[in-house]
Scaffold this motif. Structure first.
Motif, PDB file in Angstrom:
ATOM      1  N   GLU A 131       7.061   0.790  -8.504  1.00 52.34           N
ATOM      2  CA  GLU A 131       8.671   0.895  -8.503  1.00 52.34           C
ATOM      3  C   GLU A 131       9.622   0.075  -7.037  1.00 52.34           C
ATOM      4  N   MET A 132       8.944  -1.056  -7.094  1.00 51.71           N
ATOM      5  CA  MET A 132       9.869  -1.934  -6.393  1.00 51.71           C
ATOM      6  C   MET A 132      10.717  -2.622  -7.536  1.00 51.71           C
ATOM      7  N   VAL A 133      12.142  -2.799  -6.511  1.00 52.81           N
ATOM      8  CA  VAL A 133      13.426  -3.426  -7.224  1.00 52.81           C
ATOM      9  C   VAL A 133      13.011  -4.618  -7.873  1.00 52.81           C
ATOM     10  N   LEU A 134      12.329  -5.461  -7.441  1.00 58.09           N
ATOM     11  CA  LEU A 134      11.829  -6.523  -7.637  1.00 58.09           C
ATOM     12  C   LEU A 134      10.981  -6.865  -8.976  1.00 58.09           C
ATOM     13  N   LEU A 135      10.213  -5.588  -9.434  1.00 59.19           N
ATOM     14  CA  LEU A 135       9.469  -5.511 -11.137  1.00 59.19           C
ATOM     15  C   LEU A 135      10.546  -4.703 -11.938  1.00 59.19           C
ATOM     16  N   ARG A 136      11.398  -4.236 -11.308  1.00 55.68           N
ATOM     17  CA  ARG A 136      12.520  -3.381 -12.218  1.00 55.68           C
ATOM     18  C   ARG A 136      13.290  -4.042 -12.353  1.00 55.68           C
ATOM     19  N   GLN A 137      13.813  -4.336 -11.560  1.00 51.22           N
ATOM     20  CA  GLN A 137      15.506  -4.779 -12.469  1.00 51.22           C
ATOM     21  C   GLN A 137      15.698  -6.530 -11.938  1.00 51.22           C
ATOM     22  N   ALA A 138      15.920  -7.260 -13.020  1.00 52.64           N
ATOM     23  CA  ALA A 138      15.814  -8.192 -13.477  1.00 52.64           C
ATOM     24  C   ALA A 138      17.731  -8.596 -12.330  1.00 52.64           C
ATOM     25  N   ARG A 139      17.532 -10.173 -11.948  1.00 47.80           N
ATOM     26  CA  ARG A 139      18.799 -10.754 -11.363  1.00 47.80           C
ATOM     27  C   ARG A 139      18.454  -9.866 -10.419  1.00 47.80           C
ATOM     28  N   LEU A 140      18.458  -9.919  -9.404  1.00 47.65           N
ATOM     29  CA  LEU A 140      19.037  -9.492  -8.426  1.00 47.65           C
ATOM     30  C   LEU A 140      18.842 -10.359  -6.874  1.00 47.65           C
ATOM     31  N   SER A 141      19.583 -11.504  -6.783  1.00 47.48           N
ATOM     32  CA  SER A 141      18.793 -11.742  -5.330  1.00 47.48           C
ATOM     33  C   SER A 141      19.049 -11.671  -4.043  1.00 47.48           C
ATOM     34  N   VAL A 142      19.777 -10.454  -3.683  1.00 44.75           N
ATOM     35  CA  VAL A 142      19.305  -9.336  -2.996  1.00 44.75           C
ATOM     36  C   VAL A 142      19.222  -8.273  -3.085  1.00 44.75           C
ATOM     37  N   GLN A 143      18.215  -7.954  -2.192  1.00 46.35           N
ATOM     38  CA  GLN A 143      17.307  -6.565  -2.639  1.00 46.35           C
ATOM     39  C   GLN A 143      16.827  -5.408  -2.146  1.00 46.35           C
ATOM     40  N   PRO A 144      16.830  -3.939  -1.720  1.00 47.55           N
ATOM     41  CA  PRO A 144      16.183  -3.299  -0.853  1.00 47.55           C
ATOM     42  C   PRO A 144      15.117  -3.314  -0.871  1.00 47.55           C
ATOM     43  N   VAL A 145      13.897  -3.268   0.649  1.00 48.34           N
ATOM     44  CA  VAL A 145      12.525  -2.759  -0.132  1.00 48.34           C
ATOM     45  C   VAL A 145      11.830  -1.620   0.791  1.00 48.34           C
ATOM     46  N   LYS A 146      11.665  -0.656  -0.038  1.00 44.62           N
ATOM     47  CA  LYS A 146      10.844   0.788   1.334  1.00 44.62           C
ATOM     48  C   LYS A 146      10.263   0.109   1.832  1.00 44.62           C
ATOM     49  N   ALA A 147      10.093   0.414   3.003  1.00 43.24           N
ATOM     50  CA  ALA A 147       9.111   0.297   4.456  1.00 43.24           C
ATOM     51  C   ALA A 147       7.648  -0.001   4.376  1.00 43.24           C
ATOM     52  N   THR A 148       6.829   1.297   3.186  1.00 39.87           N
ATOM     53  CA  THR A 148       5.796   1.132   2.366  1.00 39.87           C
ATOM     54  C   THR A 148       5.736   0.558   1.734  1.00 39.87           C
ATOM     55  N   GLU A 149       6.617   0.238   0.918  1.00 43.63           N
ATOM     56  CA  GLU A 149       6.231  -1.392   0.000  1.00 43.63           C
ATOM     57  C   GLU A 149       5.895  -2.340   0.874  1.00 43.63           C
ATOM     58  N   TRP A 150       7.009  -2.699   2.305  1.00 42.51           N
ATOM     59  CA  TRP A 150       6.789  -3.906   2.748  1.00 42.51           C
ATOM     60  C   TRP A 150       5.427  -3.688   3.364  1.00 42.51           C
ATOM     61  N   ASN A 151       4.524  -2.900   3.769  1.00 40.98           N
ATOM     62  CA  ASN A 151       3.555  -2.738   4.848  1.00 40.98           C
ATOM     63  C   ASN A 151       2.052  -2.598   3.196  1.00 40.98           C
ATOM     64  N   THR A 152       3.151  -2.498   2.381  1.00 36.22           N
ATOM     65  CA  THR A 152       1.579  -2.535   1.145  1.00 36.22           C
ATOM     66  C   THR A 152       1.644  -4.076   0.852  1.00 36.22           C
ATOM     67  N   ILE A 153       2.696  -5.015   0.595  1.00 33.74           N
ATOM     68  CA  ILE A 153       2.515  -6.088   0.550  1.00 33.74           C
ATOM     69  C   ILE A 153       1.801  -7.103   1.567  1.00 33.74           C
ATOM     70  N   GLN A 154       2.474  -6.623   2.822  1.00 32.87           N
ATOM     71  CA  GLN A 154       1.367  -7.111   4.259  1.00 32.87           C
ATOM     72  C   GLN A 154       0.179  -7.129   3.697  1.00 32.87           C
ATOM     73  N   GLN A 155      -0.388  -5.955   3.656  1.00 36.65           N
ATOM     74  CA  GLN A 155      -1.908  -5.465   3.398  1.00 36.65           C
ATOM     75  C   GLN A 155      -2.435  -7.025   2.063  1.00 36.65           C
ATOM     76  N   LEU A 156      -1.702  -6.933   1.337  1.00 32.52           N
ATOM     77  CA  LEU A 156      -2.060  -8.071  -0.124  1.00 32.52           C
ATOM     78  C   LEU A 156      -2.695  -9.303   0.932  1.00 32.52           C
ATOM     79  N   ARG A 157      -2.081  -9.576   1.560  1.00 31.87           N
ATOM     80  CA  ARG A 157      -2.253 -11.069   2.005  1.00 31.87           C
ATOM     81  C   ARG A 157      -3.871 -11.179   2.490  1.00 31.87           C
ATOM     82  N   LYS A 158      -4.633  -9.561   3.014  1.00 32.96           N
ATOM     83  CA  LYS A 158      -6.007  -9.959   3.384  1.00 32.96           C
ATOM     84  C   LYS A 158      -7.236 -10.217   1.891  1.00 32.96           C
TER      85      LYS A 158
END
Length: 158
Positions: A131-158
């Motif tokens: 559902e991330m805007v990053l994957l859904r909408q092209a060419r948007l250089s400032v985009q909102p991220v949901k708190a859950t998305e933020w946390n999930t991305i942080q988990q991917l670092r491990k």
DNA sequence: GCCAACGTTGGC
DNA sequence: GCCAACGTTGGC
């Protein structure tokens, strides 16, 4: 309430390394010339909001680190500068069209989280990332991220 | 470098 | 206000 964002940058032009080299690791996010992105910057990006820095148009596009907002929207000075690539002849100091915010680097990730990995996880382990805007909408250089998305991305670092 | 997916411009 | 032409973004 704190919001989360993703800012795109071309590392050759102004990437996370440039931000890291600034005084107090704080830099002006300027040159945004897209109305949808401008509206987010102007109307919603708030003090203390967290920002993923994303490198685009490069060998391995992806999220390379994080920052926080230390100054909210103000007129982007590059719009008034005829020598700037971002000069906008229709903008005047009395009637500015584009805005900047200042952000302070928080962390450069030891390993970038590539777009490919985010896409992969969206198809397998973390479907919500689809559902991330990053994957859904092209060419948007400032985009909102949901708190859950933020946390999930942080988990991917491990 | 190619090209799809947009956003913008301008004639009508 | 429509829409064709054009320009830009950005993954690949």
């Amino acid at each position: 309430m704190k919001n989360y964002w993703l800012f795109k940058a071309e590392p050759d032009v102004y990437g996370i390394e440039h931000l890291a080299a600034e005084t107090r690791k704080t830099g002006r996010w300027d040159g945004i010339r897209n109305y949808q992105a401008r509206n987010f910057l102007r109307d919603q990006v708030a003090l203390g909001d967290k920002v993923f820095i994303y490198h685009s148009h490069c060998k391995v596009p992806g999220i390379v680190g994080s920052a926080k907002v230390v100054k909210t929207a103000y007129p982007d000075p590059t719009q008034f500068d005829p020598d700037s690539n971002y000069y906008d002849p229709k903008a005047t100091p009395a009637n500015p069209r584009w805005v900047s915010v200042d952000i302070e680097l928080e962390e450069i990730f030891a390993e970038l989280i590539s777009l490919a990995k985010i896409k992969q996880c969206a198809l397998t382990t973390h479907e919500a990332l689809g559902e991330m805007v990053l994957l859904r909408q092209a060419r948007l250089s400032v985009q909102p991220v949901k708190a859950t998305e933020w946390n999930t991305i942080q988990q991917l670092r491990k």
